[in-house]
Scaffold this motif. Structure first.
Motif: not given
Length: 142
Positions: A37, A47-48, A50-51, A58, A64, A127
């Motif tokens: 991250q 995008e990455t 936020y994943s 979220k 994002k 996560r």
């Protein structure tokens, strides 16, 4: 010769089991996730970055770009660290909840401690559920 071959096979099997067990270690897994991250933040890859966010994050930031803007504004030392190193880690309830201490030197020269809270999801993945940052990199413990 057969004895040597048998010992060799046993050693190789033992090594594979050890590597497999370490690959599934939640501390190592989540540390790698934090590093990924941070790399995404450094590349401005919303995008990455936020994943890696947990569903609760979220829900608060359903886009994002909103998430990325919040991180830029409120978590500058995490968004673009100068240098960072992992401090202590703690696993709770067999890895259901993981805390990582990350010591950060900001680009502005100030030192910070970031405490990451990471949760195991129902599908077994991890996560990032939140980050608390505090000035001064002296380890306060978790």
């Amino acid at each position: 010769m057969r004895a040597f071959f048998a010992v060799f096979i046993l050693c190789a099997a033992s090594l594979l089991c050890t590597v497999s067990a370490r690959a599934d270690d939640p501390i190592d897994t989540t540390r790698t996730m934090i590093e990924e991250q941070i790399k995404a933040f450094l590349k401005d890859d919303a995008e990455t970055a936020y994943s890696f966010a947990a569903p609760g994050i979220k829900a608060m930031y359903p886009d994002k770009n909103l998430f990325f803007a919040m991180v830029k504004k409120s978590y500058e030392p995490v968004y673009h660290p100068g240098n960072y190193a992992f401090g202590r880690s703690q696993s709770i309830d067999n890895g259901a909840l993981i805390y990582h201490e990350v010591l950060i030197s900001g680009r502005d020269g100030k030192d910070w401690t970031a405490i990451y809270q990471i949760t195991r999801q129902p599908d077994g993945t991890y996560r990032i559920n939140g980050v608390q940052i505090m000035p001064d990199a002296d380890s306060k413990g978790i």
